[in-house]
Design a protein around this motif. Structure first.
Motif, PDB file in Angstrom:
ATOM      1  N   LEU A  19       1.443  -0.987  -0.379  1.00 30.60           N
ATOM      2  CA  LEU A  19       0.092  -0.219  -0.058  1.00 30.60           C
ATOM      3  C   LEU A  19       1.204   1.335   0.015  1.00 30.60           C
ATOM      4  N   TRP A  20       1.071   1.998  -0.970  1.00 36.56           N
ATOM      5  CA  TRP A  20       1.955   2.976  -1.458  1.00 36.56           C
ATOM      6  C   TRP A  20       2.894   2.959  -0.913  1.00 36.56           C
ATOM      7  N   LYS A 271      -3.703   4.261  -7.951  1.00 33.85           N
ATOM      8  CA  LYS A 271      -3.306   4.949  -6.894  1.00 33.85           C
ATOM      9  C   LYS A 271      -4.507   5.099  -6.256  1.00 33.85           C
ATOM     10  N   LEU A 272      -5.337   5.155  -7.590  1.00 36.49           N
ATOM     11  CA  LEU A 272      -6.783   6.254  -6.492  1.00 36.49           C
ATOM     12  C   LEU A 272      -7.620   4.468  -6.379  1.00 36.49           C
ATOM     13  N   GLN A 274      -5.968   1.315  -6.092  1.00 36.61           N
ATOM     14  CA  GLN A 274      -5.652   1.016  -4.804  1.00 36.61           C
ATOM     15  C   GLN A 274      -6.788   2.023  -3.390  1.00 36.61           C
ATOM     16  N   SER A 275      -7.128   2.912  -3.220  1.00 37.74           N
ATOM     17  CA  SER A 275      -6.956   3.487  -2.122  1.00 37.74           C
ATOM     18  C   SER A 275      -8.939   3.179  -2.482  1.00 37.74           C
ATOM     19  N   MET A 278      -8.816  -0.157  -0.268  1.00 34.39           N
ATOM     20  CA  MET A 278      -8.389  -0.334   0.894  1.00 34.39           C
ATOM     21  C   MET A 278      -9.739   0.114   1.799  1.00 34.39           C
ATOM     22  N   PHE A 279     -10.529   0.950   1.248  1.00 32.06           N
ATOM     23  CA  PHE A 279     -12.359   1.992   1.827  1.00 32.06           C
ATOM     24  C   PHE A 279     -13.332   0.449   1.864  1.00 32.06           C
TER      25      PHE A 279
END
Length: 320
Positions: A19-20, A271-272, A274-275, A278-279
């Motif tokens: 993650l990031w 990246k978006l 992945q975010s 995660m949510f």
């Protein structure tokens, strides 16, 4: 060839970049995620136990809610333990079998949750719009069949996608820019034409995301019309409180899913994505039990009852 730990080598394992990876305070981030995981596990486990132990919660709505908590518990457990283990051990590899297993379970649970949320909205529709026949329409047998149908829908759809995605040959470095094995991230490693498969993902998303969401919105439109016609303010407030919790959960779940799988050009914003993942996979399983319990008088009463019956101090106060 990927090297890791004690000069062992592996040519088939994938590397999860996490993650990031460019984030400078990863330790803090991982600790926060670990805290979220513990809260999610505790919250969903407590909610499941309350529903099973307290007779006041023996109803179709709470039976379906217990299944939602079970799915959330399993969903967050498919990614967080592996992510945390990889971070603290320094080994970011995952075997092809492990990757396929993670894809299968994350898709199965995600699709099952979509279907279950749809059935939960139908339960509220019957309870509010057809209360006299509620016990007949939403019998325990029907509820069990609904849950089995949700799981089967998830398993069958996930099995097809997992088998298809894993059969592609890999021709690029086996590095997955994600914190878990995800179908579209994995397929970026192949040199074959995957345009036909991408179209099938859009079709599947339409079937398991847009159609259920349309049914949910239809159910709540009919519920809203029924609530407006109610004469009792207490009945209106109770109906709105129950339905608002469910709509909040629906928004939290379907919103990110639509943005990941149905947004034009979503493959160009890893990246978006992945975010959003995660949510959906980490934050939502923690929030769901909080949303359903904090505004629910029955759940709060069940908690107080369990504490009073199990705690000697509570019993003593009850007799004084």
């Amino acid at each position: 060839m990927v090297r890791y730990g004690d000069n062992e080598t592996a040519t088939t394992d994938f590397i999860l970049l996490g993650l990031w990876p460019e984030f400078s305070h990863l330790v803090i981030l991982i600790c926060i995620i670990l805290l979220i995981y513990f809260v999610a596990v505790m919250g969903n486990t407590i909610l499941i136990l309350l529903i099973w132990l307290d007779s006041r919660l023996y109803s179709p709505m709470y039976f379906l809610l217990s299944q939602l908590s079970l799915i959330d518990l399993a969903l967050i457990s498919t990614s967080v333990p592996k992510m945390v283990t990889n971070f603290f051990s320094g080994k970011r590899t995952i075997s092809p079998i492990g990757c396929g297993t993670q894809i299968f379970f994350s898709l199965t649970l995600g699709i099952a949750e979509c279907l279950l949320l749809t059935l939960m909205s139908y339960d509220r529709y019957v309870a509010i719009c057809n209360p006299l026949r509620y016990s007949i329409i939403m019998s325990h047998t029907i509820c069990v069949q609904m849950v089995i149908g949700s799981w089967l829908g998830g398993v069958v759809t996930s099995l097809v996608h997992t088998a298809y995605a894993m059969h592609f040959p890999i021709c690029r470095p086996r590095e997955i820019p994600h914190f878990l094995c995800e179908v579209m991230a994995l397929l970026k490693l192949t040199c074959e034409d995957i345009s036909a498969y991408v179209k099938s993902v859009v079709v599947s998303s339409f079937l398991v995301v847009l159609i259920p969401l349309s049914l949910i919105l239809t159910s709540y439109s009919l519920i809203l019309l029924a609530v407006v016609r109610m004469n009792s303010p207490e009945g209106k407030n109770k109906a709105l409180a129950t339905c608002s919790s469910h709509l909040c959960v629906v928004s939290l779940y379907f919103g990110p899913a639509i943005l990941v799988y149905m947004r034009p050009g979503s493959s160009k914003t890893p990246k978006l994505n992945q975010s959003l993942f995660m949510f959906n996979a980490i934050l939502t399983p923690m929030l769901n039990p909080l949303i359903y319990s904090m505004r629910n008088k029955d759940v709060i009463a069940a908690v107080k009852s369990i504490i009073t019956s199990r705690c000697p101090l509570g019993k003593t106060k009850g007799y004084t």
